[in-house]
Design a protein around this motif. Structure first.
Motif, PDB file in Angstrom:
ATOM      1  N   SER A 114       0.816  -1.219   0.000  1.00  0.00           N
ATOM      2  CA  SER A 114       0.000   0.000   0.000  1.00  0.00           C
ATOM      3  C   SER A 114       0.847   1.266   0.000  1.00  0.00           C
ATOM      4  O   SER A 114       2.012   1.261   0.393  1.00  0.00           O
ATOM      5  N   HIS A 128      -3.730   3.718  -1.303  1.00  0.00           N
ATOM      6  CA  HIS A 128      -3.818   2.901  -2.517  1.00  0.00           C
ATOM      7  C   HIS A 128      -3.210   1.537  -2.244  1.00  0.00           C
ATOM      8  O   HIS A 128      -2.101   1.438  -1.716  1.00  0.00           O
ATOM      9  N   ARG A 129      -3.930   0.488  -2.614  1.00  0.00           N
ATOM     10  CA  ARG A 129      -3.432  -0.881  -2.480  1.00  0.00           C
ATOM     11  C   ARG A 129      -3.081  -1.424  -3.865  1.00  0.00           C
ATOM     12  O   ARG A 129      -3.930  -1.443  -4.756  1.00  0.00           O
ATOM     13  N   GLY A 144      -5.263  -5.527  -4.298  1.00  0.00           N
ATOM     14  CA  GLY A 144      -6.081  -4.352  -4.054  1.00  0.00           C
ATOM     15  C   GLY A 144      -7.175  -4.242  -5.094  1.00  0.00           C
ATOM     16  O   GLY A 144      -7.151  -4.911  -6.130  1.00  0.00           O
ATOM     17  N   SER A 145      -8.126  -3.367  -4.841  1.00  0.00           N
ATOM     18  CA  SER A 145      -9.248  -3.201  -5.771  1.00  0.00           C
ATOM     19  C   SER A 145      -9.151  -1.871  -6.492  1.00  0.00           C
ATOM     20  O   SER A 145      -8.378  -0.983  -6.118  1.00  0.00           O
ATOM     21  N   TYR A 147     -11.143   0.400  -6.268  1.00  0.00           N
ATOM     22  CA  TYR A 147     -11.674   1.446  -5.399  1.00  0.00           C
ATOM     23  C   TYR A 147     -10.579   2.390  -4.913  1.00  0.00           C
ATOM     24  O   TYR A 147     -10.842   3.568  -4.639  1.00  0.00           O
ATOM     25  N   THR A 148      -9.350   1.877  -4.786  1.00  0.00           N
ATOM     26  CA  THR A 148      -8.258   2.711  -4.264  1.00  0.00           C
ATOM     27  C   THR A 148      -7.424   3.352  -5.374  1.00  0.00           C
ATOM     28  O   THR A 148      -6.417   3.996  -5.074  1.00  0.00           O
ATOM     29  N   LEU A 312     -16.530  -1.107  -4.254  1.00  0.00           N
ATOM     30  CA  LEU A 312     -15.949  -1.549  -2.978  1.00  0.00           C
ATOM     31  C   LEU A 312     -15.762  -3.059  -2.989  1.00  0.00           C
ATOM     32  O   LEU A 312     -16.698  -3.800  -3.317  1.00  0.00           O
ATOM     33  N   TRP A 314     -13.123  -4.689  -0.478  1.00  0.00           N
ATOM     34  CA  TRP A 314     -12.694  -5.107   0.854  1.00  0.00           C
ATOM     35  C   TRP A 314     -13.489  -4.348   1.906  1.00  0.00           C
ATOM     36  O   TRP A 314     -13.814  -3.171   1.730  1.00  0.00           O
ATOM     37  N   GLU A 317     -12.397  -0.625   3.086  1.00  0.00           N
ATOM     38  CA  GLU A 317     -11.958   0.403   2.143  1.00  0.00           C
ATOM     39  C   GLU A 317     -12.569   1.773   2.432  1.00  0.00           C
ATOM     40  O   GLU A 317     -11.926   2.805   2.207  1.00  0.00           O
ATOM     41  N   VAL A 321      -9.901   5.070   2.444  1.00  0.00           N
ATOM     42  CA  VAL A 321      -9.950   5.986   1.307  1.00  0.00           C
ATOM     43  C   VAL A 321     -10.669   7.233   1.775  1.00  0.00           C
ATOM     44  O   VAL A 321     -11.886   7.232   1.938  1.00  0.00           O
TER      45      VAL A 321
END
Length: 332
Positions: A114, A128-129, A144-145, A147-148, A312, A314, A317, A321
């Motif tokens: 991250s 951010h992941r 990570g997804s 979303y980040t 989303l 995880w 998140e 975020v």
């Protein structure tokens, strides 16, 4: 009339080694380096990938070992619990920071590669992941997804900043996601790679190529921050896991790059701590984007379409975020 602020920003990329596998000591070093940056009037400071508690080189040197990952997890950072002193240093010195960490999900056991972006008032702008851990990293970190995949605008700044980790820069969709959000300054977080067996002659060339590619195609200033391997890292691996010959000491490639790919500072490759500093003139982006605007006239959206799933994924998140105010976190 310029469409961007003509403010010139003094920035730095940290070329440094962590206190390997020691979260508390590495975080103290982060605070110390923020203090050093303040003495040089730095406004934005970037740290390497997984600077706390150090890059998991053991995944590349030894057979898979869950017990070692468990040790690594114990030294990984829980964002809403472990960063208070770093946030306080940012607020004290009025410096925004991007910090590469091995992140441990709060209340859980899943790890991520991250990057935490902290504003100059101490608030966490976001985390951010890394969306795709590379090769042996998959034994350590989860995915990570989308979303980040975000850029952030510090409260008192005229720029939007985003960051990616290491070979994540090879994922063109991830880079375009940041371009589409109007990124002005990019942070590339890296470990030393030229000390890995088989990468001695190519790693720095790869890093330079990827960083310059994003600088030009995104029309952004790039802060490339890299760690190097010191004897503490090598000694920890040998003491814990036995002798190895896959990783040696040294390495790293740190630089600040102009959108037209010239060097503002660096590259720095020595095995010693150094704040690679330079001045970013945001007004220069006006001319650059006359030639190439990857979020506008050079994108050709009627031909090429890019879609990012920012759903989303995880459970935590929404917590990481942000922005997440530092005052709020201190009360938790």
């Amino acid at each position: 009339m310029s469409t961007m602020s003509d403010k010139k920003i003094k920035v730095a990329a940290a070329h440094a080694a962590p206190i390997y596998m020691d979260k508390a000591a590495s975080l103290r070093k982060v605070v110390s380096l923020i203090g050093e940056a303040a003495n040089e009037s730095i406004e934005l400071l970037a740290f390497p990938e997984a600077f706390v508690p150090g890059f998991p080189y053991f995944a590349y040197c030894y057979a898979p070992n869950a017990a070692t990952v468990s040790l690594y997890a114990a030294q990984s950072v829980v964002v809403l619990e472990d960063l208070d002193e770093v946030q306080a240093a940012c607020a004290k010195h009025n410096i925004a920071v991007t910090l590469g960490i091995s992140e441990r999900m709060r209340g859980g056991h899943t790890l991520f590669n991250s990057i935490v972006t902290i504003d100059a008032d101490g608030s966490i702008l976001g985390v951010h992941r890394k969306v795709q851990p590379t090769w042996a990293e998959r034994l350590v970190w989860g995915q990570g997804s989308g979303y980040t995949l975000r850029t952030y605008k510090p409260k008192s700044a005229a720029y939007r900043i985003g960051a990616l980790a290491c070979w994540e820069h090879a994922i063109n969709g991830a880079r375009q996601a940041l371009i589409d959000q109007g990124q002005h300054i990019h942070v590339g977080c890296w470990p030393a790679l030229d000390i890995l067996e088989g990468f001695e002659d190519v790693a720095c060339t790869q890093i330079e190529a990827l960083m310059k590619t994003h600088a030009l195609t995104a029309q952004v200033f790039v802060l490339c921050a890299s760690s190097y391997v010191d004897e503490r890292c090598l000694q920890w691996m040998e003491r814990t896991l036995g002798p190895q010959d896959k990783v040696k000491s040294g390495g790293g490639w740190t630089a600040i790059i102009h959108p037209f790919c010239s060097f503002i500072a660096g590259p720095h490759t020595d095995s010693q701590d150094e704040l690679v500093t330079g001045e970013v003139d945001l007004s220069q982006l006006d001319l650059v984007k006359v030639y190439i605007d990857g979020a506008g006239h050079y994108k050709r959206p009627e031909i090429f379409r890019s879609e990012v799933d920012m759903t989303l994924r995880w459970k935590d998140e929404l917590e990481i975020v942000g922005p997440v105010a530092w005052e709020y976190m201190k009360k938790e």
